[in-house]
Scaffold this active site. Structure first.
Site, PDB file in Angstrom:
ATOM      1  N   ARG A 132      13.709  -3.698  -5.245  1.00 54.32           N
ATOM      2  CA  ARG A 132      12.343  -3.606  -5.772  1.00 54.32           C
ATOM      3  C   ARG A 132      12.412  -3.484  -7.287  1.00 54.32           C
ATOM      4  NH1 ARG A 132       8.522  -1.866  -2.114  1.00 54.32           N
ATOM      5  NH2 ARG A 132       7.093  -2.706  -3.643  1.00 54.32           N
ATOM      6  N   LYS A 187       3.526   6.034   4.958  1.00 55.73           N
ATOM      7  CA  LYS A 187       2.921   4.705   4.996  1.00 55.73           C
ATOM      8  C   LYS A 187       2.538   4.286   6.413  1.00 55.73           C
ATOM      9  CE  LYS A 187       5.369   3.319   0.843  1.00 55.73           C
ATOM     10  NZ  LYS A 187       6.366   2.408   0.272  1.00 55.73           N
ATOM     11  N   PRO A 211       0.834  -1.213   0.000  1.00 55.96           N
ATOM     12  CA  PRO A 211       0.000   0.000   0.000  1.00 55.96           C
ATOM     13  C   PRO A 211       0.864   1.258   0.000  1.00 55.96           C
ATOM     14  CG  PRO A 211      -0.572  -1.464   1.830  1.00 55.96           C
ATOM     15  CD  PRO A 211       0.669  -2.003   1.215  1.00 55.96           C
ATOM     16  N   GLU A 212       0.459   2.246  -0.763  1.00 52.15           N
ATOM     17  CA  GLU A 212       1.189   3.514  -0.812  1.00 52.15           C
ATOM     18  C   GLU A 212       0.369   4.586  -0.094  1.00 52.15           C
ATOM     19  OE1 GLU A 212       3.110   4.200  -4.585  1.00 52.15           O
ATOM     20  OE2 GLU A 212       2.945   2.082  -5.120  1.00 52.15           O
TER      21      GLU A 212
END
Ligand SMILES: [Zn+2]
Length: 293
Positions: free
Chosen positions: A282, A51, A2-3
């Site tokens: 990532r 976050k 989630p951002e």
């Protein structure tokens, strides 16, 4: 993962449902030891920074939640359901009896598969359950202050972006890594960084110090409406209608992004194959033509 859009969306929904109310807090799985300390207390406020979520029951009783890669909230109406799965904590209020539990319970899917549709009005939510977070613990005011001190500005909180601009301007780190660094900017994750870079037609490999100030400002300004739009539902749409093969109506799922998870497919704008590479653990996605070095 989630951002920022998702974190602020939860904060907004949970505020409407729970702030100002006495909550029942329990941790049936035994993996959150401090539930008793806030059980029965009134929720004063919910903070969303980058976050991180903070459910403030008192100045020294802030429930800190970081969803991490796999964390998610489930919400529902009516009586609490039977305990299932790796339940970390659940918060509930006295049910108002607006709807039967079976019909109105919404279980959100994982972020990427969820189209954001929910029939539940936030004000109707009687309980929420948290599973799979990377952190769920009670912070006192000092711990909360320390957390804020190590986070960069959050575009959704109206923060002054200048500290982030200054860090980028003196860094030799690639801009793609800087955008994900929560001490530079908070709230930007893998989808937004890839898409912001594409929309700026900027090479992800350019060192921060070599990115023109005007471009950094433009990306910050671009991030605000994009993040806000991503709060409406759980969907992040970054493509302009004119660049989508189906330019009319609601964007189709495969057409919502320019480069994120589109490796091997042709760029919507120039037709070049979108590339993927690991950067700082990532996946990074970019179009080598539109975002040439
Ligand atoms: Zn392209």
């Amino acid at each position: 993962m989630p951002e920022g859009n998702e974190i602020h969306r939860w904060a907004e929904r949970h505020t409407k449902a729970f702030v100002g109310k006495k909550l029942h807090v329990e941790a049936p799985g035994g993996r959150f030891a401090d539930a008793d300390a806030i059980d029965g207390k009134t929720l004063k406020k919910i903070h969303a920074v980058g976050k991180h979520l903070g459910y403030e029951f008192g100045p020294d009783a802030i429930l800190h939640v970081h969803l991490g890669r796999y964390g998610d909230w489930t919400e529902g109406v009516g009586e609490l359901p039977p305990v299932k799965g790796a339940l970390r904590v659940r918060l509930s209020r006295k049910p108002t009896g607006r709807a039967a539990a079976d019909e109105a319970t919404t279980r959100h899917g994982w972020y990427s598969e969820d189209d954001g549709s929910t029939s539940l009005e936030p004000a109707d939510v009687d309980w929420i359950e948290l599973r799979g977070p990377s952190d769920c613990s009670l912070y006192d005011r000092e711990q909360w202050k320390k957390l804020l001190a190590r986070l960069g500005p959050d575009a959704l909180n109206g923060d002054d972006p200048e500290p982030a601009f200054a860090k980028i301007a003196r860094s030799k780190t690639p801009i793609a890594a800087l955008l994900m660094d929560q001490s530079v900017l908070s709230g930007i994750g893998n989808i937004y960084r890839a898409e912001l870079l594409y929309r700026a037609r900027l090479s992800p490999f350019l060192a921060g110090k070599d990115v023109p100030r005007k471009t950094v400002e433009a990306m910050w300004n671009d991030s605000i409406p994009l993040l806000k739009a991503g709060m409406v539902d759980r969907r992040i749409v970054t493509t302009l209608p004119k660049h989508r093969p189906h330019s009319e109506g609601k964007p189709l799922k495969p057409e919502v992004h320019y480069v994120y998870r589109r490796h091997g497919k042709p760029c919507w704008v120039c037709g070049t194959k979108v590339q993927r590479q690991e950067m700082a653990g990532r996946s990074l996605y970019w179009c080598p033509t539109c975002q040439a070095e």
